[in-house]
Design an enzyme around this catalytic site. Structure first.
Site: not given
Length: 791
Positions: A364, A366, A368, A370-371, A688, A731
Site C-alpha cells: 500500500g 506510504p 497507511v 503497514k509498519t 490506464s 482513483k
C-alpha cells in the site's frame, strides 16, 4: 679488483640468430646452478615467451644499475650466463615464477631490441680445466674457508658445503662458492667474467678471507657488548623471564575456566545435536590455539554467536482471539482485512499448535499503517517484535552473512535480529521489501527466498553460522509500496494483503481518536489545553495534505501542538480552541486548494485518474496539433513517460484516427501531435491513461471541449475497446477529493466498486463503458451522429 682473465678460446654461439635476454637486477647467475626468480616486467615476459618458443634457452644479463625499472641494452653487462628454462609457473597476478639452470658463460657482442624484448648475439665461453699441486692446495683452502664462513653464522645450505667438498674442478668450485656466498652483485659479476679457473679461484679465496675476517670481527664486537651488560641489565632480563613464566601459568588456569564456561553454555543453549557437535569441535580447536592468537579470537566470537542464539526459547502465544481483536482495534482504525487475517491465524493456532508461521506481505501507499500494525500484531499475539529495513540493501551478505574466512565477518541481519530479540518465534517485519537492490555483490532478493519459503525455512543456513536454524515459527511480515517491484519468485511465497488509501472521513477519525491525543501527550500538554474540532481537522486534510496516508497530517497536528506549547511557555493559560482561521495562522496559507479539477471545459485537455505508490491522484493530459515541420508528421510524447505509457499513447492516437475515419471525420494527418502529461519531473507509466489521451486527441480534432467535471481511467485497444485497470478505489477517492462528480471506468471494473467507500460513491456518478465511442459521448457530449455533422 683482480685482473680479469682473457677470453681466449671463445667460440661462436650455436644460436645463429642470438638469444632472448632476461635482465635481472640484484642477482648474478652462474653455470651449473639452478636459480628461481619471479618475472613480471613486460620486456622480461616477452623474452621468456620467445625462449619457450625457440630452444628454451635464455641469456641472463645483470643490470649495471638496479634502480632502472625498464632496462635498455646500454643498462646491461655484456657478460652473462646462458640458462635453460626448466620450469614455468604462471601466477594469479600475471607474473611468472621461473626456474633456470645455468649452462655456460656467454660474451654478448651485439645487444638490441627486437619485437618488444632484448636479443643478443655473441660467443660461448667454454670452461677451461686447470690442474697441479697449487690448484689442489687452493681448492682445499677454499673449502676450509667456506666451511668457516658457514659456521660463523651465514645462512648457507648444508648441501652446498657437501657439494663443495666433492667438487674436483677449480672453476666449478669457485662458481659454487660465489653462487652461495652473500656478497654484492658487482663482486659476483667480477667472478663471472673471469674465464681462467686459476685466477677465478684466487679471487674467490680473497673474498672468502675478507668475509671470514668481517664475521669474526662482528662476533667479537657482539661478545664484548654482552660482557659489558652489568648486573642491572641481567636482573631486568631475569625479571622479564619470570613475568612471562607467571603469565603462562595463569593463562593455563584461565584457559581451563574458559573452556568449562563454553561447555556449560553449549549445554544450556539447547542447540540441536549436529550444531552441538560443531560447537564442541570448535571448542577443541580453541583449547589447542594460543590464547592471544587471531584464530582464537575468531573461534571465541563464533562460539559466542552459537551459544547466544535462541535455539529452543520461544515466546508463549496469547491465543485469546477476543483480546487480540481489542488490541488491534485500539491501535488502528479500519484495516479490516489485515485484522481478520491475523485473528484467523490466532484462531487456528488455538486449535492446532502445529501451524507454521504465516508469511504476509502488506502492500500500500506510504503512511497507511503497514509498519505500525506489525507492532500491534506482535502485542496481540504476545510475541516480541523485530523490524528490519531492507531499503537500499544490495549485498547478499546483509541477509545471509559473511563466511568466516573473511576478516571481521558477521552473521546476516536475520540471524542477528533473532539473537537480539532472544526468541525463536518473533513477529519479524521486513520493511520496504520492494526497495531491495542488486549489484556485483549478489542479489539479496534471492537470498530471502529460503527465509520466506515455509517449506525450507525450518533449516535456514547463515553463511557465518554454517548450521541450520529453524525459522518456521517466525511470523514474517513484509511491507511494500508497489507489488510490481517485488520479483515474482519472492512474491509467490507471500500472502499479499493490500492496504487501501484512507478516505477523508477515515483521516478525520484517525486524527481525532489517535493522532491528536498522541501528540498532545508528547508535547507535554493536557487535553483541556488544546481542542481541535473535526471540521478543523477536515480543513487541514483538504488544504494542507495531499497523501494516501496520514503522515503529513500528523506533522501538521504536531506543528499546532508546538505552537500551543510555546504559548503556554510564554505565560498564556487559556484553553486554545483551534478553528480553521487559527490553523491557517499556525500553518500558513493553504498549500493545496481543495478540488484540483479544471475550472472550465477546455479543448484538448482531459482529466485522468492515476494510481502511484503514494496513492491515487488526478492529472490533466494535454494534446496539441501543430503543422508538421518536416516531411513526415511526428508524435511527440513528453512528461517523463514510461515505455508502457508511450505505447498506450500511440495506441490511443491510432484508435481515434480509426474511429473518426469511420465517422467520415478526417484527422489532420499533416500535423504533428504533441501529448504532454504535466508534472514533468515525476516519472509516469502504465496503460490506464489510454482513454484519457484518446479523449483529449478527439477533443482537439473535433473542436469540442472536454467536460471539466469528468475524470476517466481505462486501457484502450486499437479497436476502441476499453479494458479494465487496477487501483480503482484509490482513483475514485482521488477524483472525489478533487471535486470530480462523474467518473468513467471500464465496465469490467464494476466488481471493484464494492471496495469504494459509500460516501464517495454517493457523490460521484460512476459511468461504466465498453468502447471509446461511449467515452466520447460522455466526455464530449457528442454522439456518432454529432461527429458526422462536423465533417
Amino acid at each position: 679488483m683482480p685482473r680479469r682473465g682473457g677470453q681466449g678460446g671463445a667460440r661462436r654461439s650455436k644460436h645463429g640468430k642470438g638469444l632472448p635476454v632476461l635482465p635481472v637486477r640484484d642477482a648474478v647467475h652462474f653455470p651449473e646452478h639452478v636459480n628461481t626468480l619471479l618475472v613480471g616486467r613486460e620486456v622480461s615476459l616477452r623474452a621468456l615467451h620467445r625462449a619457450l618458443e625457440e630452444s628454451r634457452n635464455v641469456l641472463v644479463l645483470t643490470q649495471t644499475d638496479v634502480g632502472v625499472e625498464d632496462p635498455t641494452p646500454d643498462d646491461l653487462h655484456r657478460f652473462g650466463t646462458v640458462s635453460e628454462v626448466i620450469q614455468v609457473l604462471p601466477m594469479p597476478d600475471g607474473t611468472m615464477r621461473v626456474a633456470l639452470k645455468g649452462l655456460h658463460r656467454f660474451s654478448a657482442e651485439r645487444v638490441r631490441f627486437e619485437a618488444g624484448y632484448i636479443r643478443a648475439t655473441g660467443s660461448e665461453i667454454p670452461e677451461k680445466r686447470a690442474g697441479g699441486a697449487d690448484i689442489d692446495a687452493s681448492m682445499r683452502e677454499a673449502v676450509r674457508l667456506f666451511e668457516a664462513v658457514m659456521q660463523l653464522g651465514k645462512q648457507i645450505p648444508f648441501e652446498a658445503m657437501q657439494a663443495a667438498t666433492h667438487e674436483e674442478r677449480a672453476g666449478a668450485l669457485a662458481d659454487l662458492i660465489a653462487h652461495h656466498l652473500p656478497i654484492r652483485p658487482a663482486q659476483k659479476q667480477a667472478i663471472l667474467e673471469i674465464t681462467d679457473p686459476r685466477q677465478r679461484l684466487e679471487t674467490t679465496l680473497q673474498l672468502l678471507n675478507r668475509e671470514k675476517d668481517v664475521l669474526e670481527l662482528q662476533q667479537d664486537i657482539r661478545t664484548r657488548v654482552e660482557e659489558e651488560l652489568g648486573a642491572t641489565q641481567r636482573e631486568y632480563y631475569l625479571r622479564e623471564q619470570l613475568k612471562i613464566i607467571q603469565q603462562e601459568l595463569n593463562e593455563r588456569d584461565e584457559r581451563g575456566g574458559e573452556v568449562s564456561e563454553y561447555l556449560s553454555r553449549i549445554e544450556q543453549s539447547g542447540m540441536p545435536i549436529e550444531v552441538r557437535e560443531r560447537a564442541e569441535s570448535e571448542l577443541r580447536r580453541l583449547e589447542r590455539s594460543p590464547s592471544a592468537s587471531p584464530e582464537a579470537m575468531v573461534i571465541r566470537t563464533y562460539l559466542d554467536w552459537l551459544t547466544s542464539l535462541p535455539w529452543q526459547h520461544a515466546s508463549e502465544d496469547r491465543l485469546d482471539v477476543r483480546s487480540g481483536k481489542e488490541i488491534l482495534d485500539r491501535d488502528h482504525f479500519g484495516l479490516e482485512k489485515v485484522k481478520d487475517r491475523v485473528l484467523d491465524f490466532l484462531a487456528v493456532r488455538q486449535i492446532s499448535r502445529s501451524l507454521r508461521g504465516p508469511i504476509l506481505c502488506f502492500v500500500g501507499p506510504p503512511g497507511v499503517g503497514k509498519t505500525s500494525i506489525g507492532r500491534s500484531i506482535a502485542e496481540a499475539m504476545g510475541r516480541k517484535f523485530v523490524r528490519m529495513s531492507l531499503g537500499g540493501i544490495r549485498d547478499e551478505a546483509e541477509i545471509r552473512g559473511h563466511r568466516r574466512t573473511y576478516i571481521g565477518s558477521m552473521p546476516g541481519r536475520i540471524i542477528a535480529n533473532i539473537k537480539q530479540c532472544g526468541t525463536r518465534n518473533p513477529v519479524f517485519m521486513l520493511d520496504e521489501v520492494d526497495k531491495l537492490g542488486m549489484d556485483y555483490r549478489g542479489d539479496p532478493t534471492s537470498a530471502l527466498l529460503e527465509a520466506l519459503d515455509p517449506e525450507q525455512n525450518d533449516r535456514f543456513t547463515d553463511h557465518y553460522i554454517e548450521a541450520p536454524f529453524d525459522l518456521s515459527a517466525v511470523m514474517f511480515i513484509c511491507t511494500a509500496n508497489l507489488l510490481e517491484n517485488i520479483p515474482w519468485p519472492l512474491r509467490d511465497r507471500m500472502e499479499t494483503i493490500h492496504f487501501p488509501s484512507y478516505t477523508e472521513d477515515e483521516k478525520v477519525r484517525i486524527a481525532v481518536d489517535f493522532l491528536l491525543p498522541k501528540r498532545i501527550l508528547e508535547h507535554g500538554l493536557k487535553e483541556k489545553d488544546l481542542k481541535i474540532s473535526s471540521d478543523t481537522i477536515r480543513h487541514i486534510v483538504r488544504n494542507y495534505t495531499r497523501e494516501a496516508g496520514v503522515r503529513n497530517l500528523e506533522r501538521e497536528i504536531a506543528t499546532i501542538c508546538r505552537k500551543t506549547a510555546r504559548l503556554h511557555a510564554e505565560g498564556s493559560k487559556k484553553k486554545l480552541a483551534v478553528t480553521a482561521a487559527v490553523a491557517e495562522g499556525f500553518l500558513g496559507p493553504p498549500r493545496y486548494p481543495f478540488g484540483t479539477k479544471s475550472e472550465n471545459d477546455e479543448i484538448g485537455v482531459a482529466t485522468g485518474a492515476v494510481y502511484t505508490e503514494f496513492g491515487g491522484d488526478i492529472v490533466s493530459i494535454e494534446v496539441a496539433l501543430t503543422p508538421a515541420l518536416g516531411p513526415e508528421p511526428k508524435v511527440i510524447l513528453t512528461g517523463q513517460l514510461g515505455d508502457v505509457m508511450k505505447e498506450s499513447a500511440q495506441t490511443a492516437l491510432t484508435c481515434v484516427r480509426t474511429e473518426l475515419s469511420q465517422a467520415d471525420v478526417q484527422p489532420k494527418v499533416s500535423h504533428d501531435v504533441h501529448v504532454h502529461v504535466p508534472a514533468g519531473a515525476v516519472p509516469k507509466d502504465g496503460p490506464s491513461a489510454g482513454i484519457t489521451i484518446a479523449t483529449a486527441f478527439a477533443s482537439h480534432i473535433l473542436g469540442k471541449p472536454v467536460r471539466a467535471d469528468v475524470a476517466m481511467t481505462g486501457e484502450i485497444t486499437l479497436r476502441g475497446k476499453v479494458l479494465p485497470v487496477g487501483g480503482l478505489r484509490e482513483k475514485i477517492l482521488a477524483a472525489h477529493r478533487a471535486g470530480i462528480r462523474r467518473m468513467i471506468i471500464p465496465r469490467e471494473n464494476l466488481k471493484d466498486l464494492s471496495e469504494v467507500p459509500k460516501n464517495a460513491l454517493d457523490q460521484i456518478e460512476v459511468l461504466p463503458v465498453r468502447t471509446l465511442g461511449e467515452v466520447l459521448q460522455v466526455a464530449l457530449d457528442v454522439s456518432r451522429k454529432a461527429r458526422n455533422s462536423r465533417r
